[in-house]
Scaffold this active site. Structure first.
Site, PDB file in Angstrom:
ATOM      1  N   LYS A   1       0.847  -1.196   0.000  1.00  0.00           N
ATOM      2  CA  LYS A   1       0.000   0.000   0.000  1.00  0.00           C
ATOM      3  C   LYS A   1       0.888   1.255   0.000  1.00  0.00           C
ATOM      4  CE  LYS A   1      -3.716  -2.520   2.237  1.00  0.00           C
ATOM      5  NZ  LYS A   1      -4.357  -2.951   3.487  1.00  0.00           N
TER       6      LYS A   1
ATOM      7  N   GLN B   1      -4.274  -1.681   9.890  1.00  0.00           N
ATOM      8  CA  GLN B   1      -4.216  -2.992   9.250  1.00  0.00           C
ATOM      9  C   GLN B   1      -4.748  -4.069  10.195  1.00  0.00           C
ATOM     10  OE1 GLN B   1      -3.219  -3.588   5.960  1.00  0.00           O
ATOM     11  NE2 GLN B   1      -3.941  -5.657   6.351  1.00  0.00           N
TER      12      GLN B   1
ATOM     13  N   ASP C   1     -10.592   2.741   4.534  1.00  0.00           N
ATOM     14  CA  ASP C   1     -10.883   1.308   4.403  1.00  0.00           C
ATOM     15  C   ASP C   1     -12.394   1.058   4.361  1.00  0.00           C
ATOM     16  OD1 ASP C   1      -8.845  -0.473   3.988  1.00  0.00           O
ATOM     17  OD2 ASP C   1      -8.310  -0.701   6.108  1.00  0.00           O
TER      18      ASP C   1
END
Ligand code: NDP
Length: 292
Positions: free
Chosen positions: A52, A96, A119
């Site tokens: 990412k 994450q 997200d």
């Protein structure tokens, strides 16, 4: 059979993003800045987060990686989230997953400012998605939709069977595919580990989205001739012929199933790359929303 190639489609999106960011810079506007919080040393999470960060560099976005030890407390993670919520240099950020057992994922996700939640896991963004309101859509389902759109795959009126009901893939892709949009307007059946008669349901699918985390679960006899098959699974299996000793396969038995499909995504090189490209798209959206 046509391959839905995540490499080609995600490269296209990244090129478009690069141009968009160059335009912002030329106009004196803020460069989008993504932050990622990584707790512990889970090797898969490290790989995802590093790709990412690398993708941010590729498209000209700024990125910050915040690493916390495996022993970090919930309070420490929540305090990091709070700092990022209040940091005007950061347009969007992700934490994450999975988090170490001592930390509640629910609490951490709830603490993220929904307008920085690139997200799309915050309950506010899931609620917006359910109601068809503007918000951040989770990156994997968003990537699938983007792929279907760019490959001109017809979805209206089709029967789509989604395998898996997780909050990050199965549930949101089901919501997206049933909406009155294009792609969308599918008749969606959601299957999970308690579904009875799974094979028969799958055999009636025009579109299959497999997101269960079971290597090569979907076999040729479960798939109708001409079906569109989207394989979300990322499963590591032993492969002594490889230097690493393993390889990645999807939830679909690609070799068996591909000849029956009109379209199919490969693993690797399919949905995974689209997920990262979608996160970049969400970060651009964040800088546009937040206007710091
Ligand atoms: P979860 O483990 O959160 O959910 C799995 C889902 O599959 C559950 O709903 C479960 O049912 C269902 N399931 C499990 N076994 C069966 C079965 N035999 N038949 C029918 N349904 C079953 O997984 P995720 O959604 O997080 O991920 C799914 C896969 O996608 C994984 O391989 C993951 O690595 C991959 N992934 C890939 C991404 C990408 O970018 N390509 C991003 C995110 C995930 P129940 O609810 O009843 O337990």
């Amino acid at each position: 059979m046509q391959l839905l190639d995540g490499k080609i489609i995600s490269a296209m999106i990244k090129d478009e993003l690069k141009i968009e960011i160059e335009k912002r810079i030329a106009a004196g506007q803020k460069v989008p800045h993504l932050a990622a919080v990584l707790v512990g040393n889970n090797p898969a999470s490290e790989t995802y987060v590093f790709s990412k960060v690398k993708s941010c560099e590729e498209v000209g976005m700024d990125s910050t990686l915040i690493r916390l030890p495996d022993s970090a407390t919930e309070a420490e993670v929540l305090s990091t989230v709070e700092k990022l919520n209040n940091d005007t240099a950061i347009d969007g950020f992700i934490v994450q997953l999975p988090l170490p057992a001592q930390i509640s994922e629910k609490k951490v996700l709830k603490a993220i400012n929904p307008d920085k939640d690139v997200d799309g896991f915050h309950e506010v963004n899931i609620g917006r998605l359910a109601l068809g309101l503007p918000g951040f859509v989770p990156a994997t389902p968003m990537g699938i939709i983007e792929m279907l759109k760019r490959a001109n795959v017809e979805t209206a009126g089709k029967h789509c069977v989604v395998l898996g009901r997780s909050h990050i893939v199965g549930m949101p892709i089901s919501l997206l595919l049933m909406q009155n949009t294009n792609p969308g307007n599918c008749t969606v059946t959601i299957c999970h580990s308690r579904t009875a008669g799974l094979e028969t349901i799958l055999q009636s699918a025009d579109i299959i989205v497999a997101a269960i985390g079971k290597p090569r679960f979907v076999k040729a006899n479960m798939v109708k001739q001409g079906a569109v098959v989207i394989d979300v699974g990322i499963n590591r299996i032993a492969d002594p012929s490889r230097k690493s000793g393993h390889r990645i396969v999807g939830d679909v038995d690609f070799d068996e199933v591909a000849p029956k499909c009109s379209f199919i995504t490969p693993v690797p090189g399919g949905v995974g790359l689209m997920t990262i490209a979608s996160l970049m798209l969400n970060t651009l959206k964040a800088v546009q929303i937040n206007k710091y």
